[in-house]
Design a protein around this motif. Sequence first.
Motif, PDB file in Angstrom:
ATOM      1  N   ALA A  40       1.526   1.676  53.731  1.00 24.64           N
ATOM      2  CA  ALA A  40       0.391   1.472  54.689  1.00 24.64           C
ATOM      3  C   ALA A  40       0.522   0.716  55.668  1.00 24.64           C
ATOM      4  N   ARG A  41       1.961   0.035  56.324  1.00 23.88           N
ATOM      5  CA  ARG A  41       2.226  -0.433  57.402  1.00 23.88           C
ATOM      6  C   ARG A  41       2.534   0.979  58.390  1.00 23.88           C
ATOM      7  N   LEU A  42       2.376   1.838  57.736  1.00 25.64           N
ATOM      8  CA  LEU A  42       3.130   2.687  58.759  1.00 25.64           C
ATOM      9  C   LEU A  42       2.006   3.157  60.317  1.00 25.64           C
ATOM     10  N   TYR A  43       0.489   2.505  59.870  1.00 26.36           N
ATOM     11  CA  TYR A  43      -0.235   2.793  60.188  1.00 26.36           C
ATOM     12  C   TYR A  43      -0.377   1.737  62.025  1.00 26.36           C
ATOM     13  N   ASP A  44       1.339   0.824  61.520  1.00 29.70           N
ATOM     14  CA  ASP A  44       1.393  -0.387  63.041  1.00 29.70           C
ATOM     15  C   ASP A  44       2.204   1.469  63.863  1.00 29.70           C
ATOM     16  N   MET A  45       2.321   2.282  63.542  1.00 28.94           N
ATOM     17  CA  MET A  45       2.967   3.099  64.450  1.00 28.94           C
ATOM     18  C   MET A  45       1.703   4.116  65.293  1.00 28.94           C
ATOM     19  N   VAL A  46       1.145   4.015  64.838  1.00 25.08           N
ATOM     20  CA  VAL A  46       0.809   5.173  65.756  1.00 25.08           C
ATOM     21  C   VAL A  46      -0.210   3.836  66.878  1.00 25.08           C
ATOM     22  N   VAL A  47      -0.619   2.866  66.279  1.00 21.88           N
ATOM     23  CA  VAL A  47      -0.894   1.190  67.088  1.00 21.88           C
ATOM     24  C   VAL A  47      -0.218   1.224  68.380  1.00 21.88           C
ATOM     25  N   LYS A  48       1.054   1.242  68.232  1.00 23.82           N
ATOM     26  CA  LYS A  48       2.409   0.612  69.351  1.00 23.82           C
ATOM     27  C   LYS A  48       2.598   2.027  70.102  1.00 23.82           C
ATOM     28  N   TYR A  49       3.061   3.330  69.740  1.00 29.84           N
ATOM     29  CA  TYR A  49       2.780   4.611  69.906  1.00 29.84           C
ATOM     30  C   TYR A  49       2.124   5.733  70.423  1.00 29.84           C
ATOM     31  N   VAL A  50       1.711   5.998  69.088  1.00 26.76           N
ATOM     32  CA  VAL A  50      -0.038   7.238  69.388  1.00 26.76           C
ATOM     33  C   VAL A  50      -1.212   6.356  70.951  1.00 26.76           C
ATOM     34  N   GLY A  51      -1.479   5.209  70.373  1.00 25.22           N
ATOM     35  CA  GLY A  51      -2.142   4.712  70.877  1.00 25.22           C
ATOM     36  C   GLY A  51      -2.515   4.924  72.668  1.00 25.22           C
ATOM     37  N   PRO A  52      -1.599   4.362  72.707  1.00 22.13           N
ATOM     38  CA  PRO A  52      -0.983   4.387  74.735  1.00 22.13           C
ATOM     39  C   PRO A  52      -1.519   6.098  75.269  1.00 22.13           C
ATOM     40  N   ILE A  53      -0.611   6.938  74.173  1.00 23.15           N
ATOM     41  CA  ILE A  53      -0.777   8.129  74.887  1.00 23.15           C
ATOM     42  C   ILE A  53      -2.651   9.183  75.032  1.00 23.15           C
ATOM     43  N   VAL A  54      -2.816   8.446  73.978  1.00 24.88           N
ATOM     44  CA  VAL A  54      -4.464   8.886  73.492  1.00 24.88           C
ATOM     45  C   VAL A  54      -5.109   7.750  74.486  1.00 24.88           C
ATOM     46  N   GLN A  55      -4.430   6.586  74.517  1.00 30.97           N
ATOM     47  CA  GLN A  55      -5.899   6.308  76.131  1.00 30.97           C
ATOM     48  C   GLN A  55      -5.448   7.192  77.335  1.00 30.97           C
ATOM     49  N   GLN A  56      -3.837   7.626  77.215  1.00 34.67           N
ATOM     50  CA  GLN A  56      -3.290   8.201  78.996  1.00 34.67           C
ATOM     51  C   GLN A  56      -4.423   9.727  79.207  1.00 34.67           C
ATOM     52  N   ALA A  57      -3.796  10.608  77.608  1.00 36.89           N
ATOM     53  CA  ALA A  57      -4.540  12.021  78.179  1.00 36.89           C
ATOM     54  C   ALA A  57      -5.768  12.011  77.753  1.00 36.89           C
ATOM     55  N   MET A  58      -6.139  11.120  77.154  1.00 38.50           N
ATOM     56  CA  MET A  58      -7.996  10.841  77.101  1.00 38.50           C
ATOM     57  C   MET A  58      -8.987  10.207  77.638  1.00 38.50           C
ATOM     58  N   GLY A  59      -7.918   9.098  78.427  1.00 33.70           N
ATOM     59  CA  GLY A  59      -9.188   8.286  78.805  1.00 33.70           C
ATOM     60  C   GLY A  59     -10.227   7.484  78.002  1.00 33.70           C
ATOM     61  N   ILE A  60      -9.430   6.742  76.506  1.00 40.69           N
ATOM     62  CA  ILE A  60     -10.249   5.793  75.691  1.00 40.69           C
ATOM     63  C   ILE A  60      -9.346   6.106  74.557  1.00 40.69           C
ATOM     64  N   ASP A  61      -9.723   4.418  74.384  1.00 38.90           N
ATOM     65  CA  ASP A  61      -8.445   3.400  73.218  1.00 38.90           C
ATOM     66  C   ASP A  61      -8.912   4.128  71.833  1.00 38.90           C
ATOM     67  N   LEU A  62      -7.889   3.827  71.178  1.00 43.29           N
ATOM     68  CA  LEU A  62      -7.350   3.924  69.496  1.00 43.29           C
ATOM     69  C   LEU A  62      -9.170   3.544  69.355  1.00 43.29           C
ATOM     70  N   GLU A  63      -9.405   2.180  69.423  1.00 38.30           N
ATOM     71  CA  GLU A  63     -10.675   2.290  68.782  1.00 38.30           C
ATOM     72  C   GLU A  63     -12.083   3.131  68.583  1.00 38.30           C
ATOM     73  N   GLN A  64     -11.779   3.394  70.059  1.00 35.15           N
ATOM     74  CA  GLN A  64     -12.850   4.235  70.504  1.00 35.15           C
ATOM     75  C   GLN A  64     -12.535   5.621  69.793  1.00 35.15           C
ATOM     76  N   PHE A  65     -11.261   6.030  70.132  1.00 35.72           N
ATOM     77  CA  PHE A  65     -11.501   7.625  69.389  1.00 35.72           C
ATOM     78  C   PHE A  65     -11.223   7.086  67.727  1.00 35.72           C
ATOM     79  N   GLU A  66     -11.002   6.642  66.796  1.00 36.42           N
ATOM     80  CA  GLU A  66     -11.905   5.968  65.401  1.00 36.42           C
ATOM     81  C   GLU A  66     -13.126   6.218  65.613  1.00 36.42           C
TER      82      GLU A  66
END
Length: 813
Positions: A236-262
Motif C-alpha cells: 500500500a505504501r509503494l504508491y509513494d514512489m509513484v508520486v515521488k518519482y513517476v509524477g514529475p516525469i508524467v508532468q514533464q512528458a505529458m504536461g499534466i500532473d498525476l491527479e489529472q492523469f488518474e
Amino acid sequence: MIRSYIKVALRNLWRNRGYAAINILGLALGLATSILIFLYVFNELSFDRFHEKSDRIYKVWVSGKMPTGEMHDAVTAGPMAAALLADYPEIEQVVRIKQEGGWLVRSGDRKFNETDRDFMFVDSTFFDVFSFKLLKGDPKRCLAEPRSIVLSEEYARKYFGNENPVGRTLKIEQDTNVSVITGVMQDFPENSHFHCKMLGSMSTLPENRDALSWVNQNFHTYIVLREGTDPEALEARLYDMVVKYVGPIVQQAMGIDLEQFEASGNSYGYRLMALKDLHLHSDLSDEIEPPGNPLYVYLFLGAAILILLIAGINFMNLATAQSSSRSREVGLRKVVGSRKPQLVSQFLTESVVLSLLALVVAVVLVYLLMPAYNNLIGMNLEFNIFSHTWALPLLILFAIFIGVLSGSYPAFVLASFKPSAVLTSNKSTGGGRGTLRKLLIVMQFTTTIIILLGTVVVNRQLNYMQKKDVGFDREGVLVIHRSDGLGQQIDAFKEEITAHSNVISAANTTHIPSGGYWGNAHWLEGRGNDDIYTIPMIRTSYDYDKVLGIELIEGRFFSRDMPTDSFAVVVNEAALKVLGIDDPLNTRFMQPSYVGNPVEYYPIIGVMKDFNFESMQNEIRPLAIHFMPGNWEGKIVVRLGDGNRRETIGFIQDKWESITSEQPFEYTWLDEEFGKMFDDERKTGQLLTIFSILSIIVTCLGLLGLISFATSQRTKEIGVRKIMGASIEVVMRLLARETALLLGIAASLSIPAYFGVRAWLQKFAYHLHFQWGVYFLVLILVGVFVLLFALLTVSFHSYRAATANPVESLRYE
C-alpha cells in the motif's frame, strides 16, 4: 499373531493366484500412474520453495490501466532498486535481473549464440537473495566488478571441459575487453521459475551507471522483506514512489500532473507477488519464463485420484465377489472360535500384503517409465526412494493406506457372515444381487468416461488451434536468428538470397508471431496527452507483409518508393476498434515533446486484417508495426518456395558466412516457433491420452476378474439354460447385458462433466464450439469405446461358459 496372518494371507493369495495377479497388476498400474502424476504435481507445487528466504522474497510488478486495457508487467524501472532500499527500511535486500537479448560468446575459436534465457545480467546481491549454490568463487564479490561472469556447471563444462574455469576468460560480442569467469554455480533446480546458465554483472552494462527513466521498464526486481514485515502494508505504501518519482516525469512528458492523469481513468502503481506464487499464479507479461498453469496441476491431480479410485474399486469388487467362495471358510473359522476382530484383521492383512506387492511392481514400473515420462513432459523429474529418509516409509504408508481403504469393506462383509447360514446353504451369501458391486462398477465406468471425455476435448481443442486460420501463412517460412550479426550488410544479404529461384521474399523484424511483443505508449493527434494507449509494437523492414502473407484491408505496407515511411505506422483492425479510429489513413500517432525534443508524428498508412500474433488463449490485441531503420537485433524471415529446401538453406548459409564469419548461422521454422505456444496443451493432451489408456486397462482388468468369477458362480444356471435350448449367443448376451446396462447408467451420470469441459474451454479466446449436441456425440463415441473394451473382456469367459458341457455344469457345486 501378525506372522500367522501374513502366512495365511500369502497362502490364500497363492490359492487364488489368478485373481491375485489381476488385483496386483491392476493396483500396480494405478499406483504407478498415480506416482508419476504426483511427481509432476509435487514438482509444480514446490517451485522456488528451496530458497532459504522464500517466505520473505517478493517480486515487484507494475499494475496500471490505460484506455487500451489493464497493464500487468513483470518488469520495472532500473532506478527502483536503489529507491526501495533508500525509502523503505523494512526491505532488507534488493536484486535486479535483466534480459538483454541474445549474446555471441566466444571461447578461443568456438562460438555460441546464447539466448536471453541462458545469459542474464544481475546485481551483485543475487546470491544474497536467492539460495542458488555457488560451488566456486565468493558469493559477495563474484558479480561486483564489470565483465564478471558466473557459469553453471553445465556451461563450465561446455566452455572449458573438466578444467577449472575460474580466472579463465570469454569474449562477449565485439567487446575488445574480455570477461572473466569469477564463479561456478550449481545448475538451477527443475523447480525454479527461471533457469539461467550464465550470470553477468549488472555493472557491465554502461547504461546502468547512469540515472534511468522511471518509465522505461526492463528489470525484474525482487526484494527480501525483514522478519515480521507485513507485505500488504508495504504494498500500500509503494504508491509513494509513484508520486515521488513517476509524477514529475508524467508532468514533464505529458504536461499534466498525476491527479489529472488518474482523473482521466488511468492508473499506475506497484504491486508485490510472493516468490512462491510466481510459477502457478503469475499472469504478468514479460516474465522471464512462461509460468505454469494451475488448471493443469489440478487436472492431473484429479486424474491421479480417479485412477487410484478405479484401482481401489477393482480391489473391492474382486474381494466382495470372492466372498461367496470364502463364506464356508469364514463359517468354519467362527465355529472353531475365531472372533470378528480376528477375521477382520486377517482379511485386512491379505489386502495390505496384496497392496504392498502391488507397490513393489509399481515402483519397478515407475523406474522403467521415468525416462520416457520425462521426455514426454519436457522435464527432468527424479524418482529415488532412497534419496530422502522419508520417501520409502511414505510409499509404504501410502500402500498400506490404499490396502486398508480398499480392503476395509470386504473385510467387514466377510467377517460378518453367520456360520449357520453359510454352512447350511449353497447360496452366494456374500453376493445377493451384488448391489454394492454394481454401484462400484458404475463409479468405475463413470470415472473412465470422464477421463476419456477430457482427453477427447483437450486433443480436439489442440487440433482446432493448430488448424485454425491464424490470419497469416506460417508454412515454409525460415527464421534466421541474430540478424544484427550482419551489421550494415543486411540489405545486401536480403538482395542476394532473394536472387535464388526458391526464395520468394525476405524481411528483417524485431519479433515474429509467437509472443513477447514490446508494449509501447502511443498518443493520437488531436486527443489529450492524458489519453495514453499502450499497444504491442514491433519494427520491421519492407516486405514483411509479403513474407508472412498478411492481408491489408486498407492502405498499404512500407514502400521503398516512399522515404517518409520511415516514420509511418501500420496497424491491425483491433487497433482501430480499441482506439476508436474511424478514418485511419488520415490519422497520426504522435510522441509528445520530452526534455526539449520536438513533437514527432507517425501517420497510419495501412490497416492489416487481424491475425493471431500471440497465444490463442487471448483475443487479438491492437498491434502497431513501425518501420525498422537500419539493422536492429532480431530475426530475418524468409519465404521459401516449393523447391529443394536443403539446397536453398545451404545457399542462404553460404551467403551469410560470406558476409560474417563471426556470427554462427542459426535458423528455425516459423510454424515450429508458433507451435511452441501450444506446448502446454499438447503435453496435457498426450498425458491424458496415456492416462486414459491406463484407466481403461485397469478397468478391464477388474472387469475380467469380475466376469470370470460371475461366470463360475452361474455355471449351474448356464447349464440349465443350455439344456432348455438356449443358444451360445443367448448365453453370451445374458452375461454381457448387465455390463452394457451398467455402462449406460455410468454414461448418464457423467453428464455433469459437460460443464467442467465448457469451463476449461472458456479460458481460450478461440475454442471449438462444444454444445450439447457435440457433447452427446462425444459421449456416445466414448461409451461405445468403453463398451467394446468391456465386451472384449467378457467374450472369452462368456463363450467358455456357454460352450461347456451342461452335464459338467450341473455337477458344479
